[in-house]
Design a protein around this motif. Structure first.
Motif, PDB file in Angstrom:
ATOM      1  N   UNK A 164       0.859  -1.184   0.000  1.00 36.74           N
ATOM      2  CA  UNK A 164       0.000   0.000   0.000  1.00 36.74           C
ATOM      3  C   UNK A 164       0.895   1.234   0.000  1.00 36.74           C
ATOM      4  N   UNK A 165       0.867   2.047   1.056  1.00 33.44           N
ATOM      5  CA  UNK A 165       1.659   3.269   1.053  1.00 33.44           C
ATOM      6  C   UNK A 165       3.146   2.995   1.016  1.00 33.44           C
ATOM      7  N   UNK A 166       3.885   3.917   0.408  1.00 32.20           N
ATOM      8  CA  UNK A 166       5.337   3.845   0.399  1.00 32.20           C
ATOM      9  C   UNK A 166       5.906   5.206   0.784  1.00 32.20           C
ATOM     10  N   UNK A 167       7.137   5.205   1.249  1.00 28.43           N
ATOM     11  CA  UNK A 167       7.834   6.439   1.607  1.00 28.43           C
ATOM     12  C   UNK A 167       9.322   6.215   1.399  1.00 28.43           C
ATOM     13  N   UNK A 168      10.057   7.302   1.262  1.00 30.26           N
ATOM     14  CA  UNK A 168      11.502   7.223   1.064  1.00 30.26           C
ATOM     15  C   UNK A 168      12.178   8.178   2.034  1.00 30.26           C
ATOM     16  N   UNK A 169      13.182   7.682   2.737  1.00 29.49           N
ATOM     17  CA  UNK A 169      14.045   8.501   3.584  1.00 29.49           C
ATOM     18  C   UNK A 169      15.482   8.147   3.257  1.00 29.49           C
ATOM     19  N   UNK A 170      16.282   9.182   2.953  1.00 31.23           N
ATOM     20  CA  UNK A 170      17.665   8.978   2.535  1.00 31.23           C
ATOM     21  C   UNK A 170      17.682   7.995   1.368  1.00 31.23           C
ATOM     22  N   UNK A 171      18.335   6.847   1.523  1.00 28.60           N
ATOM     23  CA  UNK A 171      18.415   5.874   0.431  1.00 28.60           C
ATOM     24  C   UNK A 171      17.622   4.617   0.743  1.00 28.60           C
ATOM     25  N   UNK A 172      16.570   4.737   1.543  1.00 31.74           N
ATOM     26  CA  UNK A 172      15.752   3.581   1.906  1.00 31.74           C
ATOM     27  C   UNK A 172      14.312   3.806   1.479  1.00 31.74           C
ATOM     28  N   UNK A 173      13.752   2.793   0.823  1.00 30.49           N
ATOM     29  CA  UNK A 173      12.343   2.771   0.452  1.00 30.49           C
ATOM     30  C   UNK A 173      11.597   1.937   1.483  1.00 30.49           C
ATOM     31  N   UNK A 174      10.483   2.497   1.997  1.00 24.16           N
ATOM     32  CA  UNK A 174       9.652   1.808   2.974  1.00 24.16           C
ATOM     33  C   UNK A 174       8.311   1.462   2.324  1.00 24.16           C
ATOM     34  N   UNK A 175       7.875   0.223   2.485  1.00 26.40           N
ATOM     35  CA  UNK A 175       6.665  -0.261   1.825  1.00 26.40           C
ATOM     36  C   UNK A 175       5.755  -0.895   2.867  1.00 26.40           C
ATOM     37  N   UNK A 176       4.570  -0.308   3.086  1.00 26.14           N
ATOM     38  CA  UNK A 176       3.599  -0.857   4.031  1.00 26.14           C
ATOM     39  C   UNK A 176       2.834  -1.988   3.352  1.00 26.14           C
ATOM     40  N   UNK A 177       2.820  -3.165   3.968  1.00 29.37           N
ATOM     41  CA  UNK A 177       2.184  -4.338   3.371  1.00 29.37           C
ATOM     42  C   UNK A 177       0.913  -4.697   4.137  1.00 29.37           C
ATOM     43  N   UNK A 178      -0.172  -4.881   3.408  1.00 24.74           N
ATOM     44  CA  UNK A 178      -1.447  -5.235   4.011  1.00 24.74           C
ATOM     45  C   UNK A 178      -1.530  -6.726   4.286  1.00 24.74           C
ATOM     46  N   UNK A 179      -1.737  -7.522   3.272  1.00 24.56           N
ATOM     47  CA  UNK A 179      -1.825  -8.971   3.486  1.00 24.56           C
ATOM     48  C   UNK A 179      -0.537  -9.537   4.075  1.00 24.56           C
ATOM     49  N   UNK A 180       0.596  -8.959   3.688  1.00 22.88           N
ATOM     50  CA  UNK A 180       1.874  -9.432   4.206  1.00 22.88           C
ATOM     51  C   UNK A 180       2.110  -9.089   5.662  1.00 22.88           C
ATOM     52  N   UNK A 181       1.372  -8.085   6.192  1.00 24.09           N
ATOM     53  CA  UNK A 181       1.448  -7.703   7.604  1.00 24.09           C
ATOM     54  C   UNK A 181       2.887  -7.440   8.053  1.00 24.09           C
ATOM     55  N   UNK A 182       3.556  -6.589   7.299  1.00 23.53           N
ATOM     56  CA  UNK A 182       4.929  -6.228   7.645  1.00 23.53           C
ATOM     57  C   UNK A 182       5.294  -4.953   6.896  1.00 23.53           C
ATOM     58  N   UNK A 183       6.425  -4.371   7.296  1.00 19.50           N
ATOM     59  CA  UNK A 183       7.001  -3.243   6.580  1.00 19.50           C
ATOM     60  C   UNK A 183       8.207  -3.756   5.820  1.00 19.50           C
ATOM     61  N   UNK A 184       8.166  -3.608   4.499  1.00 22.32           N
ATOM     62  CA  UNK A 184       9.319  -3.963   3.698  1.00 22.32           C
ATOM     63  C   UNK A 184      10.221  -2.737   3.558  1.00 22.32           C
ATOM     64  N   UNK A 185      11.519  -2.959   3.638  1.00 21.97           N
ATOM     65  CA  UNK A 185      12.479  -1.913   3.324  1.00 21.97           C
ATOM     66  C   UNK A 185      13.338  -2.386   2.160  1.00 21.97           C
ATOM     67  N   UNK A 186      13.763  -1.438   1.338  1.00 20.94           N
ATOM     68  CA  UNK A 186      14.647  -1.762   0.214  1.00 20.94           C
ATOM     69  C   UNK A 186      15.624  -0.613   0.046  1.00 20.94           C
ATOM     70  N   UNK A 187      16.813  -0.929  -0.394  1.00 17.62           N
ATOM     71  CA  UNK A 187      17.825   0.084  -0.627  1.00 17.62           C
ATOM     72  C   UNK A 187      17.665   0.668  -2.029  1.00 17.62           C
TER      73      UNK A 187
END
Length: 379
Positions: free
Chosen positions: A300-323
């Motif tokens: 669902x929602x995503x955000x970026x801070x510095x060089x990290x992408x944050x991804x809010x997951x609904x069914x996955x029930x977790x926060x994914x981070x990616x460089x």
């Protein structure tokens, strides 16, 4: 093609029933470090000359070990946007209410959007605050009405003004994320409203990312002059965020096989419904940078801070981070698996990460205090 002001008109579709979260989680994550676009003839919108943008992110990185609850007992929070002073506005999907959230203070209802027709995934969805809020006081909202999905703007002490309408609605795939880009234009993520052919139809606003002026008109420099379409071939766009170089990324729900993170470029076609996940570049489509099985994502929602992408997951029930490396997302990792369904993630001006849960949306397991907003300060 019928035109309302400068808005593309589309027929609204019907309602449907909500599903329930299900399916066993799998642990395989497929990653691509390539965002390709071939030279095939499939795309229906030509690349354009959209205005170049630049962006910056606050200093510091959110500390994901130091979460603090700033609000609780919110009914299906969806959109979240920050006011200049640091407080946040949050939209309740089903009630149509907008709440003001300030750490250490009680929730305050500050507005109710009239005409919200909440059903299935529809209702009061995305929020955005004008970049010139201090001067004009405008807040923007994307919501489901009786006939369609639409965008309004308003001041907190005045009735709303419809600035864009005619986005087909359904019980699912209503899109709904809106955000102002570094260029001052309003970007809009829409869904196909259950009919994939709309995503490939340049005359439909559905299954697209739209780029609008603050008044709701097609933005100057869009790929097709006079059209609001910025990119097409999307199934259900749920997240929009820019990196510090002004590059746009979007989160998209897949169907059965692959959820996606795409790097969005003007005029590109991202394949839906002809392609899900990788494999479309040889036909002129643009491949995603990251893909997951829906059982561990539903981003669902995503955000970026510095060089990290944050991804809010609904069914996955977790926060994914990616460089992020020069505009390419990689090295995903799962974080924060104790809060249940996650809907929205946003970075405040002080670098803190705000996260909303979505356990009261009819598909989650409700925990005490749900739904909540959690803040992770920058370090």
């Amino acid at each position: 093609m019928a035109i309302r002001r400068t808005h593309i008109s589309a027929r609204a579709s019907g309602h449907g029933a909500r599903g329930r979260r299900g399916g066993a989680a799998i642990t395989v994550l497929v990653v691509s470090a390539i965002s390709a676009c071939g030279n095939g003839s499939e795309p229906n919108v030509s690349p354009g000359t959209a205005t170049a943008v630049t962006a910056s992110n606050p200093a510091g990185v959110p500390d994901l070990t130091a979460g603090e609850e700033v609000a609780r007992d919110i009914e299906v929070p969806w959109g979240l946007a920050f006011l200049p002073g640091g407080d946040a506005l949050v939209a309740e999907r089903d009630s149509g209410q907008i709440l003001r959230v300030s750490p250490g203070r009680a929730l305050q209802q500050v507005y109710e959007v009239p005409g919200v027709a909440a059903h299935g995934e529809g209702g009061l969805l995305g929020l955005a605050v004008s970049p010139q809020y201090a001067e004009n006081g405008y807040v923007y909202a994307y919501f489901t009405a009786d006939a369609d999905n639409r965008i309004v703007r308003f001041r907190l002490d005045a009735p709303p003004e419809v600035i864009f309408d005619g986005i087909a609605k359904a019980a699912n795939h209503d899109g709904g994320r809106i955000a102002f880009g570094p260029d001052g234009m309003l970007y809009v993520g829409t869904g196909d409203a259950g009919q994939g052919a709309r995503s490939q139809d340049p005359a439909s606003p559905n299954g697209k990312i739209l780029r609008l002026t603050p008044e709701g008109d097609p933005a100057p420099g869009n790929p097709t002059p006079g059209s609001p379409v910025y990119s097409l071939g999307h199934r259900n766009v749920q997240g929009l965020a820019w990196d510090r170089a002004g590059r746009l990324f979007a989160a998209e729900f897949g169907q059965y096989a692959f959820d996606e993170i795409n790097r969005i470029e003007p005029g590109r076609n991202y394949g839906w419904p002809l392609v899900e996940g990788m494999g479309g570049a040889d036909r002129g489509f643009t491949d995603p940078q990251l893909v997951w099985a829906p059982s561990i994502a539903s981003p669902s929602g995503i955000a970026i801070a510095a060089d990290t992408l944050y991804v809010a997951a609904l069914r996955g029930e977790r926060l994914w981070t990616a460089m992020l490396h020069d505009g390419v997302a990689s090295e995903p990792a799962a974080q924060l698996e104790d809060y249940g369904r996650l809907r929205t993630v946003a970075i405040a001006s002080d670098g803190a990460l705000w996260l909303t849960t979505s356990n009261t949306d009819g598909r989650g397991d409700i925990r005490a205090g749900d739904d909540r907003i959690i803040r992770f300060p920058a370090r």
